[in-house]
Structure formats: C-alpha cells, structure tokens
Design an enzyme around this catalytic site. Structure first.
Site, short mmCIF file in Angstrom:
data_model
loop_
_atom_site.label_atom_id
_atom_site.label_comp_id
_atom_site.label_asym_id
_atom_site.label_seq_id
_atom_site.Cartn_x
_atom_site.Cartn_y
_atom_site.Cartn_z
N CYS A 119 1.01 -0.99 -0.10
CA CYS A 119 0.11 0.48 -0.13
C CYS A 119 0.72 1.49 -0.39
O CYS A 119 0.20 2.24 -0.17
CB CYS A 119 -0.40 0.41 0.98
N HIS A 252 -3.24 7.47 1.52
CA HIS A 252 -3.46 5.96 1.83
C HIS A 252 -4.74 5.67 1.43
O HIS A 252 -5.09 5.82 3.06
CB HIS A 252 -2.42 4.93 1.78
N ASN A 282 -10.27 -0.02 0.01
CA ASN A 282 -8.80 0.36 0.15
C ASN A 282 -7.76 -0.32 -1.00
O ASN A 282 -8.29 -2.14 -1.35
CB ASN A 282 -8.34 -0.79 1.61
#
Length: 325
Positions: A119, A252, A282
């Site tokens: 990520c 993020h 996500n």
C-alpha cells in the site's frame, strides 16, 4: 540550472462493477458469514468498492488510467521514457506488469519495471521516478498504482474481504526547472511481516502456503497512525515546510479512522483531507493516485497547491511525499 520533477497530469480508472456493502453482505450471508453495511461503515468508512471482472488484469486497469494521465499532461505515449508500476497483484510472475503495460501503450525501449511495497507502493514509485528524473536518467515518466486485490481476498473472512477493491491511478511526472516534488521519506521494518501478508507462493507448478490476504487489523492500526505522522513530519522538515503549508493531505485510503487520526496529529482540519475510501475501499498501491485524480478532476486540488501524500502497507512499509502541484 537545478533539475526537478513535477506532476504534469493525472489519470485513474475503476472497473465498472461497483459492489455496495449491502450487496457484499448479502453475498457473504449466503455463505453463513454475518456482516452488514452498518458494521462495515462504522469500522472503516467504506460504503462501496469496485471489483474487476474475471480475466481483467492489473495492466488492463492501468492502461486507461495512463491514457487519461497522458491526455491531461498533453503528451503522447511516445514521449514517455520511464514506466514504474506499483502493484502487489501483477499480471503474472514475470515479466513485469510494467513491461506488459508498455506494450499495450504501443511503445518500446524505455525502462519499465514493477515496484512492490504494497500500500506504500505509489509513494515509493513516485520517489524512485523523481530520483531518476533529477539525475537525468529520464525526462517523462508514467508512475502508476494498479491492483486487482479482489483476486487475493478470503471471502470467508469478513474482517478483510470487505476492505479492499480494485482500480488504477497514474501520473505523468516530467522534468522541470521549477520544484514540484519537494521531499520524501521512505521506511520499512521487516519485523512486522506477519501482520499483513499473503503467505503463499508458486513452486513446481503448485501453490505453496495460502495465497490469500491475512491481516492483524489492530496491530496495523496501532502502527499506522504513529509511522504516518513521523514520515510526514520528517518530509516537512526535509522540505523546510510546516504543517500550515499543507493544502491537502492525500493518505493511503485504508480506513477513515486512521486517515482522520493522521490529519488531527498534523493539526489539519478534516476539510483538507482527501477521502475516496468510502467509494473505492482500500485499493492498495492504487489508492493515492486514484484519490489524487478524483480531487484534481473534482476541482478540489488546483495548480500551486501543496500536497502531502503518505502510505503505509505490508512489509511493514511506509513513507510520505510532499509536492507542489
């Protein structure tokens, strides 16, 4: 004359299939796994995500995102002399998704490679491309985050399968005599490998281990807020800037509570926080460029604004980039 890199254009792409919490809850309920829209929203802020259709790959998602970024930058694919794709879900073991994407863009010859920092991948990739442009090794780069995380989700684990989605975001980063990327700060700590991982691999034509995502959510949450604040402050210090100079925070997009917690630690009002996690979920390395493009095209981010990008992911990896857009 000093040589810098600046973002010349942004682009993104989401697969057409939008899956709401209610739809996902109904699907899981059919398997005897209980969850609900309320349960997901209260813990994560996520209301929907996009899933790619079977057979659609990371490079397939990256291609339209790159084309949108090229169009926004006013350049053609032939002008690109570097491609960096941040992904944890490549098309195949090898070659890289970047090489496959390069072919789909109709170009050849320039360096093209994947970068794996989960990520944090886009922050890492942007830093690498910035360094190559500043050194003169490249002039115009495509920096991409693209993921099909739906392929590695365990749909028997309601604590993880509701969190992730698929998508791609890209920027054209080009050489400039004016500062764009001001500073960055990257880190990793392999002691925390086990709290977020996909513990499987391929050997002898067979899958070894379990190639599905595993996460210790509480451990990730505790680590994330602390390291994100630290990376942001170190990046500001390197650039000679302060919290007050940040116009927009683009973290993020993993969990709304983590994002809001980071903003508060940086003394930023929540209206300066770019949020797309509610609609995207996500999307790992794709989340920051997806959010950036949404904010640019939505009119929130304007030329001259100062942006703080920051990511944290499996590895454990984390980092931040400060830039003048």
């Amino acid at each position: 004359m000093n040589r810098y890199s600046r973002i010349a254009g942004t682009g993104s792409y989401l697969p057409p299939r939008r899956v709401t919490n209610a739809e996902l809850a109904a699907e899981l309920g059919g398997r005897g796994i209980e969850t609900s829209d309320q349960w997901i929203v209260e813990r994560t802020g996520i209301r929907a995500r996009h899933f790619a259709e079977p057979g659609v790959t990371t490079s397939d998602l990256a291609l339209p995102a790159c084309r949108h970024a090229l169009e926004a930058a006013g350049v053609s694919s032939a002008d690109i002399d570097l491609i960096v794709v941040a992904t944890s879900t490549p098309d195949m073991v090898f070659p890289s998704s970047a090489a496959i994407l390069q072919h789909k863009l109709g170009i050849a010859g320039c360096p093209a490679f994947d970068l794996q920092a989960v990520c944090s991948g886009f922050v890492y990739a942007l830093t690498v491309a910035d360094s190559m442009i500043k050194s003169g090794a490249a002039n115009k780069a495509l920096v991409v985050g693209s993921e099909v995380f739906s392929r590695i989700l365990d749909f028997n684990d309601r604590t993880t399968c509701v969190l992730f989605g698929d998508g791609a975001g890209a920027v054209v980063l080009e050489a400039s005599d004016q500062p764009g990327i001001l500073a960055s700060d990257l880190h990793a700590d392999g002691r925390h490998v086990g709290i977020l991982c996909v513990p499987g691999t391929v050997s002898g034509g067979k899958v070894l281990g379990e190639p599905l995502l595993k996460m210790d959510g509480q451990a990730v949450f505790k680590l994330a807020i602390g390291v994100l604040e630290d990376a942001a402050r170190k990046t500001l210090a390197k650039a000679g800037r302060t919290d007050a100079d940040i116009d927009w925070l683009i973290p993020h997009q993993a969990n709304l509570r983590i994002m809001q917690g980071t903003a508060k630690k940086l003394k930023l009002p929540l209206h300066k926080l770019i949020v797309t996690v509610d609609e995207h979920g996500n999307t790992s390395a794709a989340s920051i460029p997806l959010a950036l493009d949404a904010a640019v095209r939505g009119g929130q981010i304007e030329r001259g604004d100062t942006l703080m990008l920051e990511g944290v992911g499996g590895g454990f990896t984390w980092g931040a980039v400060l830039l003048d857009y």
